[in-house]
Enzyme design. Structure first.
Site, PDB file in Angstrom:
ATOM      1  CB  SER A 108      -0.869   0.006   1.256  1.00 44.30           C
ATOM      2  OG  SER A 108      -1.444   1.281   1.438  1.00 44.30           O
ATOM      3  CB  SER A 109       0.420   4.670  -1.328  1.00 45.28           C
ATOM      4  OG  SER A 109      -0.872   4.896  -0.829  1.00 45.28           O
ATOM      5  CB  CYS A 110      -0.299   3.726   4.169  1.00 43.29           C
ATOM      6  SG  CYS A 110      -0.422   2.003   4.588  1.00 43.29           S
ATOM      7  CE1 TYR A 137      -3.622  -2.676   5.285  1.00 41.13           C
ATOM      8  CE2 TYR A 137      -2.663  -0.576   4.645  1.00 41.13           C
ATOM      9  CZ  TYR A 137      -3.352  -1.726   4.323  1.00 41.13           C
ATOM     10  OH  TYR A 137      -3.782  -1.905   3.031  1.00 41.13           O
ATOM     11  CE  LYS A 141      -1.251  -4.614   3.128  1.00 42.89           C
ATOM     12  NZ  LYS A 141      -1.672  -5.776   2.325  1.00 42.89           N
ATOM     13  CG  HIS A 180     -10.304   3.026   1.936  1.00 40.05           C
ATOM     14  ND1 HIS A 180     -10.486   1.670   1.751  1.00 40.05           N
ATOM     15  CD2 HIS A 180      -9.085   3.161   2.516  1.00 40.05           C
ATOM     16  CE1 HIS A 180      -9.417   1.032   2.193  1.00 40.05           C
ATOM     17  NE2 HIS A 180      -8.547   1.901   2.664  1.00 40.05           N
TER      18      HIS A 180
HETATM   19  N1  LIG Z   1      -8.680  -0.710  -0.939  1.00 35.57           N
HETATM   20  C1  LIG Z   1      -7.635   0.093  -1.058  1.00 35.57           C
HETATM   21  O1  LIG Z   1      -7.794   1.331  -1.193  1.00 35.57           O
HETATM   22  C2  LIG Z   1      -6.244  -0.447  -1.055  1.00 35.57           C
HETATM   23  C3  LIG Z   1      -5.980  -1.796  -0.905  1.00 35.57           C
HETATM   24  N2  LIG Z   1      -4.674  -2.241  -0.899  1.00 35.57           N
HETATM   25  C4  LIG Z   1      -4.346  -3.653  -0.721  1.00 35.57           C
HETATM   26  O2  LIG Z   1      -5.002  -4.443  -1.690  1.00 35.57           O
HETATM   27  C5  LIG Z   1      -5.331  -5.728  -1.132  1.00 35.57           C
HETATM   28  C6  LIG Z   1      -6.815  -5.991  -1.290  1.00 35.57           C
HETATM   29  O3  LIG Z   1      -7.538  -4.984  -0.616  1.00 35.57           O
HETATM   30  P1  LIG Z   1      -9.119  -4.827  -0.802  1.00 35.57           P
HETATM   31  O4  LIG Z   1      -9.583  -5.678  -1.920  1.00 35.57           O
HETATM   32  O5  LIG Z   1      -9.406  -3.382  -0.807  1.00 35.57           O
HETATM   33  O6  LIG Z   1      -9.652  -5.412   0.583  1.00 35.57           O
HETATM   34  P2  LIG Z   1     -11.069  -6.091   0.905  1.00 35.57           P
HETATM   35  O7  LIG Z   1     -11.299  -5.899   2.354  1.00 35.57           O
HETATM   36  O8  LIG Z   1     -12.093  -5.624  -0.060  1.00 35.57           O
HETATM   37  O9  LIG Z   1     -10.790  -7.622   0.608  1.00 35.57           O
HETATM   38  C7  LIG Z   1      -9.952  -8.390   1.407  1.00 35.57           C
HETATM   39  C8  LIG Z   1     -10.327  -9.834   1.254  1.00 35.57           C
HETATM   40  O10 LIG Z   1      -9.504 -10.614   2.140  1.00 35.57           O
HETATM   41  C9  LIG Z   1     -10.315 -11.577   2.770  1.00 35.57           C
HETATM   42  N3  LIG Z   1      -9.778 -11.959   4.076  1.00 35.57           N
HETATM   43  C10 LIG Z   1      -9.471 -11.139   5.101  1.00 35.57           C
HETATM   44  N4  LIG Z   1      -9.031 -11.865   6.149  1.00 35.57           N
HETATM   45  C11 LIG Z   1      -9.044 -13.157   5.763  1.00 35.57           C
HETATM   46  C12 LIG Z   1      -8.717 -14.376   6.388  1.00 35.57           C
HETATM   47  N5  LIG Z   1      -8.260 -14.411   7.648  1.00 35.57           N
HETATM   48  N6  LIG Z   1      -8.868 -15.533   5.704  1.00 35.57           N
HETATM   49  C13 LIG Z   1      -9.348 -15.507   4.428  1.00 35.57           C
HETATM   50  N7  LIG Z   1      -9.667 -14.398   3.772  1.00 35.57           N
HETATM   51  C14 LIG Z   1      -9.532 -13.227   4.433  1.00 35.57           C
HETATM   52  C15 LIG Z   1     -11.661 -10.889   2.947  1.00 35.57           C
HETATM   53  O11 LIG Z   1     -12.670 -11.833   3.127  1.00 35.57           O
HETATM   54  P3  LIG Z   1     -13.887 -11.496   4.167  1.00 35.57           P
HETATM   55  O12 LIG Z   1     -14.467 -10.200   3.690  1.00 35.57           O
HETATM   56  O13 LIG Z   1     -14.779 -12.677   4.046  1.00 35.57           O
HETATM   57  O14 LIG Z   1     -13.213 -11.367   5.503  1.00 35.57           O
HETATM   58  C16 LIG Z   1     -11.769 -10.149   1.607  1.00 35.57           C
HETATM   59  O15 LIG Z   1     -12.319 -10.963   0.604  1.00 35.57           O
HETATM   60  C17 LIG Z   1      -4.873  -5.685   0.323  1.00 35.57           C
HETATM   61  O16 LIG Z   1      -3.606  -6.256   0.445  1.00 35.57           O
HETATM   62  C18 LIG Z   1      -4.809  -4.210   0.613  1.00 35.57           C
HETATM   63  O17 LIG Z   1      -3.891  -3.947   1.632  1.00 35.57           O
HETATM   64  C19 LIG Z   1      -3.633  -1.370  -1.047  1.00 35.57           C
HETATM   65  C20 LIG Z   1      -3.845  -0.026  -1.199  1.00 35.57           C
HETATM   66  C21 LIG Z   1      -5.164   0.541  -1.219  1.00 35.57           C
HETATM   67  C1  LIG Z   2      -5.581   3.237   1.277  1.00 34.21           C
HETATM   68  C2  LIG Z   2      -5.159   3.788   2.586  1.00 34.21           C
HETATM   69  O1  LIG Z   2      -6.296   4.133   3.371  1.00 34.21           O
HETATM   70  C3  LIG Z   2      -6.043   4.678   4.663  1.00 34.21           C
HETATM   71  O2  LIG Z   2      -5.465   5.945   4.583  1.00 34.21           O
HETATM   72  P1  LIG Z   2      -6.157   7.226   4.065  1.00 34.21           P
HETATM   73  O3  LIG Z   2      -5.703   7.516   2.684  1.00 34.21           O
HETATM   74  O4  LIG Z   2      -5.957   8.331   5.031  1.00 34.21           O
HETATM   75  O5  LIG Z   2      -7.666   6.743   4.051  1.00 34.21           O
HETATM   76  P2  LIG Z   2      -9.138   7.196   3.928  1.00 34.21           P
HETATM   77  O6  LIG Z   2      -9.628   6.881   2.580  1.00 34.21           O
HETATM   78  O7  LIG Z   2      -9.894   6.585   5.058  1.00 34.21           O
HETATM   79  O8  LIG Z   2      -9.146   8.791   4.183  1.00 34.21           O
HETATM   80  C4  LIG Z   2      -8.587   9.703   3.289  1.00 34.21           C
HETATM   81  C5  LIG Z   2      -8.887  11.115   3.724  1.00 34.21           C
HETATM   82  O9  LIG Z   2     -10.286  11.348   3.554  1.00 34.21           O
HETATM   83  C6  LIG Z   2     -10.815  11.959   4.741  1.00 34.21           C
HETATM   84  N1  LIG Z   2     -12.252  11.670   4.839  1.00 34.21           N
HETATM   85  C7  LIG Z   2     -13.223  12.621   4.741  1.00 34.21           C
HETATM   86  N2  LIG Z   2     -14.430  12.077   4.967  1.00 34.21           N
HETATM   87  C8  LIG Z   2     -14.216  10.737   5.169  1.00 34.21           C
HETATM   88  C9  LIG Z   2     -15.097   9.674   5.434  1.00 34.21           C
HETATM   89  O10 LIG Z   2     -16.317   9.833   5.545  1.00 34.21           O
HETATM   90  N3  LIG Z   2     -14.512   8.435   5.573  1.00 34.21           N
HETATM   91  C10 LIG Z   2     -13.162   8.238   5.459  1.00 34.21           C
HETATM   92  N4  LIG Z   2     -12.673   6.985   5.584  1.00 34.21           N
HETATM   93  N5  LIG Z   2     -12.303   9.267   5.232  1.00 34.21           N
HETATM   94  C11 LIG Z   2     -12.830  10.491   5.083  1.00 34.21           C
HETATM   95  C12 LIG Z   2      -9.966  11.376   5.838  1.00 34.21           C
HETATM   96  O11 LIG Z   2     -10.067  12.163   7.030  1.00 34.21           O
HETATM   97  C13 LIG Z   2      -8.585  11.427   5.194  1.00 34.21           C
HETATM   98  O12 LIG Z   2      -8.031  12.696   5.292  1.00 34.21           O
HETATM   99  C14 LIG Z   2      -5.045   3.973   5.477  1.00 34.21           C
HETATM  100  O13 LIG Z   2      -5.527   3.862   6.771  1.00 34.21           O
HETATM  101  C15 LIG Z   2      -4.345   2.871   4.841  1.00 34.21           C
HETATM  102  O14 LIG Z   2      -4.971   1.699   5.232  1.00 34.21           O
HETATM  103  C16 LIG Z   2      -4.278   2.869   3.358  1.00 34.21           C
HETATM  104  O15 LIG Z   2      -3.494   2.155   2.786  1.00 34.21           O
END
Ligand SMILES: NC(=O)C1=CN([C@@H]2O[C@H](COP(=O)(O)OP(=O)(O)OC[C@H]3O[C@@H](n4cnc5c(N)ncnc54)[C@H](OP(=O)(O)O)[C@@H]3O)[C@@H](O)[C@H]2O)C=CC1
Ligand SMILES: C[C@H]1O[C@H](OP(=O)(O)OP(=O)(O)OC[C@H]2O[C@@H](n3cnc4c(=O)[nH]c(N)nc43)[C@H](O)[C@@H]2O)[C@@H](O)[C@@H](O)C1=O
Length: 316
Positions: A108-110, A137, A141, A180
């Site tokens: 992740s970019s974090c 987190y 990562k 998010h």
């Molecule tokens: N979404 C984003 O903005 C970003 C995502 N990523 C990375 O991309 C990848 C996918 O993320 P994303 O698709 O958004 O996440 P989701 O939460 O949408 O999906 C994660 C999946 O993992 C499964 N999972 C979690 N825990 C377990 C477990 N113990 N055993 C089996 N399956 C499990 C969940 O199943 P269930 O729901 O049934 O628990 C779900 O299907 C991650 O590595 C994340 O860190 C990176 C940057 C940004």
């Molecule tokens: C993908 C990335 O996602 C997470 O980081 P983040 O970028 O800060 O994530 P975010 O999408 O939750 O927020 C982005 C911005 O948006 C603002 N914001 C406004 N209003 C709402 C709101 O209603 N919900 C949320 N969630 N944020 C809000 C919020 O306050 C912040 O300034 C990581 O924890 C990390 O796990 C990671 O990898």
């Protein structure tokens, strides 16, 4: 990867995993292996090893993780560090032991320092303190990246690590506490429009800048890099452009058609001030993002209306 190669997608029901499955199927891959969370808990090392020994997948996309927005990361630090360390350690190690040909790990970019120079180049990893709301987190990562690199160095295991920027699209999590920002705003504006509310509350100051990549682009990039990239260095996956959260709120307001006011709640955390990825390395592999943000938001709103909003509104 051949069209008949056995490909395991861990997390195939999630935002990214489901998009990778769609992309692979669209490209004609026929042997996609999946297990739901219930069928295979990736926290359980013995079960994961057994699964790999029996099924012997050739390729692995590791898209299972404990994932959430800023509030979830800040509220559940133990779960974010524990689950991510366990899932990635179990899957990467079992994949190597069972003879997997190649694995794609998603970071992740974090992972980058809170105040990294912008746009953030891959070389900025481990050059400064992390953003406190998601350091648990991020540390997990970073361990995943290092594990892929260590297994490549010592065991010659072909593991690549991609660092996606903030993702959004069909299949996202719309829960207001754990999601998010982009899905949260879609839901908030939609509900405010339906209820005729005068204002929508956006967390933080609205000033932080974020980069948003549509998940179909992310899936396409993952499959592309699995085919063409095989190096130890991590690869940023983004669009190369960012917006402020206030600007994002305007995009979402337009897509939803809400006419009320936007107010900011500075008692909620802003998180990292800016997170824009340097995508030079990605572009050098011959790949670029295609989905414009306004179009992606409109398409995601349509998905939300068809798949999430109706049952919830009926319940109201
Ligand atoms: N979404 C984003 O903005 C970003 C995502 N990523 C990375 O991309 C990848 C996918 O993320 P994303 O698709 O958004 O996440 P989701 O939460 O949408 O999906 C994660 C999946 O993992 C499964 N999972 C979690 N825990 C377990 C477990 N113990 N055993 C089996 N399956 C499990 C969940 O199943 P269930 O729901 O049934 O628990 C779900 O299907 C991650 O590595 C994340 O860190 C990176 C940057 C940004
Ligand atoms: C993908 C990335 O996602 C997470 O980081 P983040 O970028 O800060 O994530 P975010 O999408 O939750 O927020 C982005 C911005 O948006 C603002 N914001 C406004 N209003 C709402 C709101 O209603 N919900 C949320 N969630 N944020 C809000 C919020 O306050 C912040 O300034 C990581 O924890 C990390 O796990 C990671 O990898």
């Amino acid at each position: 990867m051949d069209k008949g190669s056995s490909i395991y997608i861990a997390g195939h029901r999630g935002l990214v995993g489901s998009a990778i499955a769609r992309r692979l199927r669209a490209l004609g891959f026929t042997n996609i292996l999946t297990r739901t969370h219930k069928e295979l808990d990736l926290l359980e090392q013995a079960a994961v090893r057994r699964f790999f020994e029996i099924e012997k997948p050739e390729y692995v996309f590791l898209a299972a993780a404990k994932v959430g927005g800023i509030h979830a990361n800040d509220s559940y630090p133990a779960e974010f560090i524990r689950d991510n360390l366990l899932i990635q350690t179990n899957v990467i190690d079992a994949a190597w032991r069972s003879g997997v040909k190649k694995l794609c790990f998603l970071g992740s970019s974090c992972i980058y320092p809170k105040l990294a120079p912008q746009p953030i180049n891959e070389k900025h990893l481990l050059t400064g303190p992390l953003e406190p709301t998601n350091e648990w987190y991020a540390i997990a990562k970073i361990a995943g990246i290092k594990m892929c690199q260590a297994y490549r160095r010592q065991y010659d295991f072909s593991a690549i690590s991609l660092m996606p920027t903030n993702l959004y699209g069909p299949g996202d999590n719309f829960d207001l506490q754990s999601s998010h920002v982009l899905p949260a705003l879609l839901r908030k504006f939609h509900e405010a429009k339906e209820a005729g509310s005068a204002e929508v509350v956006v967390w933080g100051t609205g000033k932080p800048r974020r980069e948003f990549l549509h998940v179909d682009d992310m899936a396409d990039a993952s499959v592309h890099l699995m085919r063409v990239y095989d190096e130890e260095q991590i690869v940023n996956v983004g669009v190369g452009q960012d917006v402020t959260i206030a600007e994002l709120a305007e995009y979402v307001r337009d897509a939803v058609g809400y006419t009320g006011r936007v107010v900011f709640d500075p008692s909620m955390p802003d998180g990292t001030p800016r997170k824009l990825l340097d995508v030079t390395r990605l572009h050098a592999t011959g790949w670029r993002a295609k989905v414009p943000l306004d179009e992606g938001i409109r398409q995601t709103y349509e998905w939300y209306l068809e798949n999430v909003a109706p049952p919830r509104l009926m319940a109201l």
